[in-house]
Design a protein around this motif. Structure first.
Motif, short mmCIF file in Angstrom:
data_model
loop_
_atom_site.label_atom_id
_atom_site.label_comp_id
_atom_site.label_asym_id
_atom_site.label_seq_id
_atom_site.Cartn_x
_atom_site.Cartn_y
_atom_site.Cartn_z
N ILE A 99 53.93 37.13 -2.10
CA ILE A 99 54.76 36.91 -3.29
C ILE A 99 56.18 36.53 -2.87
CG2 ILE A 99 55.82 38.04 -5.28
CD1 ILE A 99 53.25 39.71 -5.54
N LYS A 100 56.73 37.27 -1.91
CA LYS A 100 58.09 36.98 -1.45
C LYS A 100 58.18 35.57 -0.85
CE LYS A 100 59.21 41.82 -0.51
NZ LYS A 100 59.48 42.84 0.55
N PHE A 101 57.20 35.19 -0.05
CA PHE A 101 57.19 33.86 0.55
C PHE A 101 57.09 32.78 -0.53
CE2 PHE A 101 54.65 30.24 1.95
CZ PHE A 101 55.45 29.74 2.97
N SER A 154 60.87 30.37 -10.48
CA SER A 154 61.71 31.56 -10.44
C SER A 154 60.85 32.81 -10.59
CB SER A 154 62.74 31.52 -11.58
OG SER A 154 62.07 31.61 -12.84
N GLU A 155 61.46 33.94 -10.33
CA GLU A 155 60.72 35.20 -10.47
C GLU A 155 60.26 35.41 -11.91
OE1 GLU A 155 61.93 39.83 -10.51
OE2 GLU A 155 62.37 38.82 -8.60
N PHE A 186 46.71 33.22 -8.24
CA PHE A 186 47.67 32.26 -8.79
C PHE A 186 48.44 31.56 -7.67
CE2 PHE A 186 52.02 31.31 -10.16
CZ PHE A 186 51.75 30.39 -11.16
N ILE A 187 48.87 32.32 -6.68
CA ILE A 187 49.61 31.73 -5.57
C ILE A 187 48.73 30.74 -4.81
CG2 ILE A 187 50.68 32.22 -3.34
CD1 ILE A 187 51.67 34.85 -4.53
N ALA A 222 56.74 34.84 6.54
CA ALA A 222 57.54 35.80 5.78
C ALA A 222 58.13 36.86 6.71
CB ALA A 222 56.67 36.47 4.72
N ARG A 223 57.40 37.25 7.73
CA ARG A 223 57.89 38.28 8.65
C ARG A 223 59.07 37.76 9.48
NH1 ARG A 223 52.19 39.21 9.66
NH2 ARG A 223 51.52 41.12 8.65
N LEU A 224 59.07 36.44 9.77
CA LEU A 224 60.12 35.87 10.60
C LEU A 224 61.43 35.73 9.85
CD1 LEU A 224 58.07 33.14 12.48
CD2 LEU A 224 58.92 35.30 13.41
#
Length: 319
Positions: A244-246, A254-255, A293-294, A316-318
């Motif tokens: 989700i964050k990525f 947008s969120e 959905f993503i 996302a981790r990087l």
């Protein structure tokens, strides 16, 4: 099979519900406890006694049965008669349909109790199970812990659209103790309307909450089954959060737009993203709706979903 449900039992249950609504309104209005004492089994007995054809259970030689003093007596539990009537009223069922539910619960409980190392029920007559002492085994001999499970299970087959109504108007209102537990109606602030004083003495909001509780449980069961039986398809909650964050960092939406797209509120989204415990995360709509959905938005092909998900997590981790 001995039945405990009749038209008169339904009418008596309606009267009890109207009395309980009046009692809840007195509590809301802050009347003195002396004028508004807690309801007891005696209050129910007075109403049952008003109806000529409502009798207690009969045992050996037709002797009336009284509530046993032992908590291991397996009943009879007087309140079970009202519970069955309340379910029929809430679901809008006839006596005949309520008797089908009654029979299913009795047979299920009798078979369960007959499977113990020392069988507690005699099933020699399949039409009327009996306790080992010869007393009839009826709906009033089923303890609440078992009865609640049986009712929820059988309601899914007999009235799947009525489960939330029955849960809100019956199952959520009875205290757990089979012998002494009372039915307690919610005390609403002035202006909150009950659907019906005699059949559905709860608000529409109560039914919506009950439906959400059912939905959460279904989502949890679905997630656990996937984790146990389809491990490759299961994406842990923490990895879903990273995806989700990525996705949001990619700038595709947008969120707020994302929340609307996966049909969750702002509070539901925030709760999932902050939650650490496993069960609440697996119950969340975000956990179930976001991954598909993503994947659709990223235009992933089914065969590449797993590899793409892992690549997204690495990125996302990087960051």
């Amino acid at each position: 099979m001995i039945t405990i449900i009749t038209e008169e039992v339904l009418e008596a249950s309606r009267e009890m519900n109207r009395r309980d609504v009046q009692h809840a309104e007195q509590i809301r209005d802050g009347q003195d406890k002396e004028k508004c004492p807690a309801l007891s089994q005696t209050d129910d007995d007075e109403i049952w006694a008003k109806y000529e054809n409502i009798e207690g259970l009969k045992g050996v030689d037709g002797q009336p049965l009284k509530l046993s003093g032992s908590c291991y007596s397996y009943g009879p539990y007087p309140r079970n008669r009202r519970i069955l009537a309340d379910i029929a009223l809430a679901a809008g069922w006839t006596v005949e349909k309520a008797r089908i539910l009654e029979s299913r619960c009795v047979n299920r409980s009798a078979k369960h109790m007959n499977s113990f190392p020392n069988a507690l029920v005699d099933l020699s007559d399949p039409n009327q199970p009996k306790m080992k002492n010869g007393r009839p085994f009826t709906f009033q001999n089923v303890s609440w812990s078992s009865l609640r499970t049986y009712l929820e299970h059988d309601m899914r087959e007999m009235g799947p659209t009525k489960i939330a109504v029955v849960k809100a108007a019956v199952l959520n209102l009875y205290e757990a103790n089979s012998k002494t537990g009372r039915k307690k109606l919610p005390v609403y602030p002035r202006g909150t309307k009950r659907i019906s004083d005699d059949a559905l003495p709860v608000s529409s909001a109560d039914i919506e909450r009950a439906q959400e509780e059912l939905d959460k449980r279904e989502r949890y069961i679905k997630a656990m089954r996937t984790e146990l039986f389809d491990e490759r398809a299961f994406v842990p909650p923490e990895k879903v959060k990273l995806r989700i964050k990525f996705f949001l960092r990619s700038g595709k939406m947008s969120e707020e737009e994302f929340r609307k797209a996966i049909d969750v509120t702002g509070s539901e989204y925030e709760m999932f993203m902050k939650e650490k415990k496993k069960r609440p995360q697996l119950e969340s709509k975000v956990f179930h709706n976001a991954p598909s959905f993503i994947s659709e938005q990223m235009r992933e092909k089914p065969a590449k979903k797993r590899k793409r998900a892992e690549a997204d997590l690495d990125v996302a981790r990087l960051r």
